[in-house]
Every structure is written in C-alpha cells, then in structure tokens.
Design an enzyme around this catalytic site. Structure first.
Site, PDB file in Angstrom:
ATOM      1  N   ARG A 200      43.388  99.799  21.653  1.00  0.00           N
ATOM      2  CA  ARG A 200      43.617  98.361  21.751  1.00  0.00           C
ATOM      3  C   ARG A 200      44.889  97.910  21.014  1.00  0.00           C
ATOM      4  O   ARG A 200      45.322  96.781  21.155  1.00  0.00           O
ATOM      5  CB  ARG A 200      42.386  97.610  21.216  1.00  0.00           C
ATOM      6  CG  ARG A 200      41.186  97.703  22.146  1.00  0.00           C
ATOM      7  CD  ARG A 200      39.881  97.374  21.455  1.00  0.00           C
ATOM      8  NE  ARG A 200      39.383  98.486  20.635  1.00  0.00           N
ATOM      9  CZ  ARG A 200      38.273  98.443  19.903  1.00  0.00           C
ATOM     10  NH1 ARG A 200      37.563  97.342  19.865  1.00  0.00           N
ATOM     11  NH2 ARG A 200      37.887  99.504  19.209  1.00  0.00           N
TER      12      ARG A 200
ATOM     13  N   LYS B  15      46.589 104.309  15.010  1.00  0.00           N
ATOM     14  CA  LYS B  15      46.308 102.995  14.415  1.00  0.00           C
ATOM     15  C   LYS B  15      46.391 103.008  12.891  1.00  0.00           C
ATOM     16  O   LYS B  15      46.979 102.106  12.290  1.00  0.00           O
ATOM     17  CB  LYS B  15      44.921 102.519  14.866  1.00  0.00           C
ATOM     18  CG  LYS B  15      44.505 101.204  14.229  1.00  0.00           C
ATOM     19  CD  LYS B  15      43.345 100.534  14.950  1.00  0.00           C
ATOM     20  CE  LYS B  15      42.084 101.328  14.857  1.00  0.00           C
ATOM     21  NZ  LYS B  15      40.984 100.682  15.613  1.00  0.00           N
TER      22      LYS B  15
ATOM     23  N   ASP C  15      40.135 102.040   9.639  1.00  0.00           N
ATOM     24  CA  ASP C  15      40.722 100.804  10.165  1.00  0.00           C
ATOM     25  C   ASP C  15      40.054  99.564   9.575  1.00  0.00           C
ATOM     26  O   ASP C  15      40.119  98.487  10.156  1.00  0.00           O
ATOM     27  CB  ASP C  15      40.680 100.785  11.698  1.00  0.00           C
ATOM     28  CG  ASP C  15      39.262 100.644  12.255  1.00  0.00           C
ATOM     29  OD1 ASP C  15      38.302 100.897  11.509  1.00  0.00           O
ATOM     30  OD2 ASP C  15      39.126 100.290  13.453  1.00  0.00           O
TER      31      ASP C  15
ATOM     32  N   ASN D  18      27.664  95.150  12.051  1.00  0.00           N
ATOM     33  CA  ASN D  18      27.871  96.373  11.290  1.00  0.00           C
ATOM     34  C   ASN D  18      29.346  96.492  10.898  1.00  0.00           C
ATOM     35  O   ASN D  18      30.189  96.706  11.758  1.00  0.00           O
ATOM     36  CB  ASN D  18      27.467  97.561  12.179  1.00  0.00           C
ATOM     37  CG  ASN D  18      27.969  98.886  11.632  1.00  0.00           C
ATOM     38  OD1 ASN D  18      27.971  99.106  10.433  1.00  0.00           O
ATOM     39  ND2 ASN D  18      28.385  99.770  12.540  1.00  0.00           N
TER      40      ASN D  18
ATOM     41  N   LYS E  62      74.670 103.475  -6.139  1.00  0.00           N
ATOM     42  CA  LYS E  62      73.782 104.564  -5.711  1.00  0.00           C
ATOM     43  C   LYS E  62      73.905 105.678  -6.731  1.00  0.00           C
ATOM     44  O   LYS E  62      75.023 106.038  -7.100  1.00  0.00           O
ATOM     45  CB  LYS E  62      74.191 105.066  -4.331  1.00  0.00           C
ATOM     46  CG  LYS E  62      73.248 106.074  -3.750  1.00  0.00           C
ATOM     47  CD  LYS E  62      73.960 107.191  -3.000  1.00  0.00           C
ATOM     48  CE  LYS E  62      74.696 108.128  -3.920  1.00  0.00           C
ATOM     49  NZ  LYS E  62      75.353 109.253  -3.272  1.00  0.00           N
TER      50      LYS E  62
END
Ligand code: UD1
Ligand code: MG
Length: 490
Positions: free
Chosen positions: A9, A16, A99, A166, A348
């Site tokens: 999705r 994900k 997730d 849940n 740097k």
C-alpha cells in the site's frame, strides 16, 4: 519484530520499514522502544531488501539477529521463520510489527507485566479507534472474554462495526509459540498465515489469554500508506517539539521545526523557523539558531549562535562560536570556543582552535588552524591534486594573519605568528613570524583610458572598449599611430 513485508500500500520499490520517520528508518523506532526493556535476544524477520533492513536494524546498536522470510506468506509465517531462534528459550516472547513506529517502552512493559501478573499464556494489546478501518477487530465471547481476531478484509459488516482493534502487540510463552504457529491455516481473504489467528487458537484450546487496553491509541498506529506516514511525521514532530519546550527550549515556529528522535537540546536555546535537526545532533544551552538550518549529527556547545541558512553534518562547534549566515560545515569540522565562521565559508576535516576567524568566502579542508588565527576573505586550502584523489593537509599555526585571496597549496605549513600577504599563493612552508608574499608588481599606465578612447573614436565619459585585438580593429589609421606605444605596453 516483523519487518519482511514490502508494504504494497506504500506503492514503493523500497521496503516499508526503510521509509523514514523523523529522519530514521521506521524499523529503528520500535527497536528503540524494545531496547529500553533490555531483551535477552532480539530477532528481526527480514525479507524484502533483507540486507538493507538488517543494516538499519543493526544501526540501533541492539544485539539483533535476523531471520529470513524469503517469501512473504503472512505475519504468522513470518513468526514461523523466527521460531527456530527461540527453540531453546523458555521465557516470554514479545512480538511486534516493524510498521508500528510510535510504540513506547511503557506500552511494551505493561503488556509484559500483565502477561506475568495474570500468569497468561498469551497477552495482547487492544485499543479503540473511532475509525478502525484496516485493523484486525477483537472478538469477544458471550462472557466478554477475548475469543479471537478477525482481519478487516475477512470481517462481516457487523464485525466491521467493532471499534476495538488489534494494534499488533503480543506477548507469548515461548514454549507455546511453536504449537500455536503449527495450527495456522491460510483459509482467509488473503490466503496468508495470519499471526492474529493464534489468539483464537489459544482461546479455543482453553489457554489463558490476557489483554491490555492502550490508552493513547495513536502510539500504536500502524503505517500502511504514505498519507499515514505523513500524519505520523506531523504527530511525531509535534510530540518531540512539545517535549523540548517542556524541557526549556523555545521554538519560534514549532510547526516548522523538525527535531529527530535522537536529538538533544539544552535549556534556553532558541530555535527559529524552518530548522531541521537530525541524527545524533546535540545542542547546548543558551544557543540561538536564527532559522533555516539543516544539522545532522552535529554538536553545538553552549551559547553558540547559528545565523540564517547554515548546513552542518558531523561537525563539532565549541562554546560561544558564531556560524553563518550561509555556512557549510562538513564532516570532520571541529571548531573551538569563540570561533567565527562567516558567510559562504565551507569547512571539511578542519580543526579550528579557539578564537579562529574565517568570516568570508573561504574553503578550509583537511587543515588545522591554531588559536587566534585570522583567515582572510577568499582563502582556499588547495587540498586536492585532481588526479590521484589524494587529499593533502594544510597546517596553520597560532596568531597567523592570512590576507585576502590566498591559496595554500597543500601539503604546506604556515608556522605561528606568520603573515601571509593578500593575493599570495603559498607553495612552501612559512617559518614562524615571517611574511610571505607572491606579488607581481602592479603596472600603472598613466593616461591609458584617454588613449584607448581616442583609439576607438569615442567621447570622454564613454565606457572603455575591452582591450582585445578584436575591439581595437575598427580604429585603424590615425588612432593606431597615436597609440603605438600604448599598444606595445599592452
Ligand atoms: C496487521 C494485523 C492486524 C493489525 C495491524 C496493526 C495480521 C494478519 N494483521 O495488519 O490485525 O490490526 O497489523 O497494525 O497480522 N510482515 C512480514 N511478513 C509477512 C507479512 C507482514 O514480516 O509475510 C510484516 C510487515 O513487514 C509489517 C508487519 O509484518 O511490518 C505487519 O504487516 P502488514 O501487512 O502491515 O499487516 P496489517 O495489514 O497492517
Ligand atoms: Mg501494517
């Protein structure tokens, strides 16, 4: 922790759990909560982009093992893949989803404590959502006891009305895990092995199932879409800025402050609009960031003033330093106390001792600069030979005065108290207290402009034509003779 899925999705080619929240991969968030419980072992189930997910999990600093789920056949199957890692283990196993990033250590602890206090075989979290779309619904029997979970896609219209869902947090007796997993079947809408079915199986087998109500449901929301991720980012940002405001930090515009979960900020620091603080950035007390700054893994001492529009990555900035506007501090930058870095200055691998000033248009790379040295505008450390890729070092002593427009061709050392004249290209070491200058004496051609104009047949006050052979061409004959001497000089 389950983290093998692609997350269809999300419509992404990236797994994900690698999508970022607060500047960290999703999977890092629940691992951080888990870490606070001091688990005796942690197994992350990986599948999609297994190597990257594994690396992201290891970056948490926890002793993480991974189990490979080569093919994603459901959350129950994922736990089956991890089960061998718990074969010799007779404690309690917490199962959580990668997730569900905002889960807190407190929620995990409560679940574990209830599981133990009620001597349960399985305990699960539950929460109520006004809009439970997408979540598994918690089913209860006639006596009100939890009897199972039905997934949104498998639920009847009546079951979809259930608001108790849940969140995907379970605590199971390790010895019970394998027999429960073995009983899973794929007879559902997605043809997968659902972990959620272990709840019904345990209840049917007369096992003790306990449950814990989570009061703040937003902390157990799952991320399944980019819209959910954006909402969670906003929520996390809100939570973090609120926490730092409670700790004594001022945000001039909290809505545009992006403070990562691992960032620390001291009291009485003022953060202006559009400031992004990422990674392990630490800011001391009484600092001021005027606005539009992007700081990653950067440390600021106390009372540092960062003017408008600065970028810093892996830099360490001492007390009372002033940086910017428009400065870029790259990895390996170490600024002592009271250092001034001005506009359009890039550093740097540069160690600048206390009180060094480099206020304008300068590049300081692969260098060390001693206390109190002043670096003039337009100074460049020429650290790169352009072919071998080798970077050479410039060493500048204490109290050195470097004039404007100076090139220091590394490797080179300018010793204490030396002066480098403006416009100098330093190619050899400069002894302490010496003056170094590479100067072509300037030529001054008196009356040159008038001759030039005459040559071009122009009136006084007009612009002088460029001194190129082409521009000189139209004025041939007389004007040419007049300017014969000037031309030679040219
Ligand atoms: C799951 C729960 C649902 C719950 C919701 C809470 C199941 C069957 N459903 O649904 O009851 O309300 O979470 O957020 O468990 N994963 C794997 N391997 C797989 C499949 C998934 O490792 O084969 C991982 C995913 O990477 C993800 C997690 O498990 O981190 C959850 O998977 P996801 O597909 O998001 O489940 P939901 O549909 O959200
Ligand atoms: Mg999910």
């Amino acid at each position: 922790m389950l983290a093998a899925g692609l997350g269809t999705r999300m419509r992404s080619s990236r797994a994900k759990v690698l999508h970022e929240l607060g500047g960290l991969p999703l999977v890092r968030h629940p691992l951080a909560a888990l870490g606070r419980l001091g688990p005796s072992r942690v197994v992350v189930v990986v599948g999609h982009q297994a190597a990257e997910v594994r690396a992201a999990a290891l970056a948490s600093g926890l002793p993480v093992d991974t189990a490979l789920q080569a093919e994603q056949r459901g959350t129950g199957h994922a736990v089956q893949c991890a089960a061998p890692a718990f074969a010799d283990f007779d404690g309690d196993v917490l199962i959580l989803y990668g997730d569900v990033p905002l889960v807190t250590a407190a929620a995990l602890r409560r679940l574990r404590d209830v599981h133990r206090a009620e001597d349960a075989d399985l305990a699960l979290a539950r929460m109520c959502f006004a809009d439970p779309t997408g979540y598994g619904r918690i089913l209860r029997d006639a006596t009100g006891r939890v009897s199972g979970i039905v997934e949104h896609r498998d639920a009847t219209p009546a079951e979809r009305e259930i608001k108790e869902v849940n969140p995907g947090l379970y605590c199971v007796r390790a010895t019970l895990l394998t027999p429960l997993l073995r009983a899973l079947r794929t007879d559902n809408a997605q043809g997968e092995l659902y972990l959620t079915d272990v709840v019904g199986l345990a209840a049917q087998a007369g096992r003790r199932v306990a449950s814990v109500q989570i009061e703040r449901p937003d902390e157990l929301a799952g991320v399944n879409t980019r819209a959910e991720l954006a909402r969670m980012e906003a929520q996390l940002r809100d939570d973090l800025t609120r926490r730092w405001m409670e700790a004594g930090v001022t945000f001039e515009d909290p809505a545009t402050a992006y403070v990562g979960p691992e960032v620390e900020i001291g009291r009485d620091t003022v953060i202006g609009p559009n400031v992004v603080l990422r990674g392990k950035t630490r800011i001391g007390e009484g600092c001021r960031l005027d606005g539009t700054a992007f700081l990653v893994d950067t440390q600021l001492g106390d009372r540092v003033h960062v003017l408008f529009s600065c970028v810093a990555d892996g830099a360490v900035i001492g007390d009372d330093a002033i940086v910017g506007p428009f400065a870029r501090l790259r990895p390996g930058t170490e600024l002592g106390a009271r250092v001034h870095i001005g506009n359009f200055v890039e550093t740097k691998k540069a160690r600048l001792a206390d009180g060094v000033k480099a206020n304008h248009l300068t590049y300081l790379g692969d260098c060390e600069v001693g206390t109190g040295t002043n670096v003039g505008a337009g100074t460049i450390t020429c650290n790169y030979d352009g072919s071998t890729g080798k970077k050479s070092k410039t060493t500048i002593g204490a109290r050195v005065q470097i004039g404007s427009d100076v090139q220091l061709v590394a490797p080179v050392t300018v010793h204490d108290d030396a002066y480098v004249a403006a416009g100098t290209t330093v190619t050899r070491d400069v002894p302490a207290g010496a003056l170094v200058a590479t100067r072509v004496p300037p030529r001054v051609l008196e009356g040159w402009v008038a001759r030039r104009r005459a040559m071009a047949g122009q009136k006084p006050g007009a612009a002088v034509p460029a001194a190129t052979p082409r521009a000189a061409k139209p004025a041939k004959t007389k004007a040419r003779k007049v300017s014969a001497r000037a031309r030679r000089r040219r």
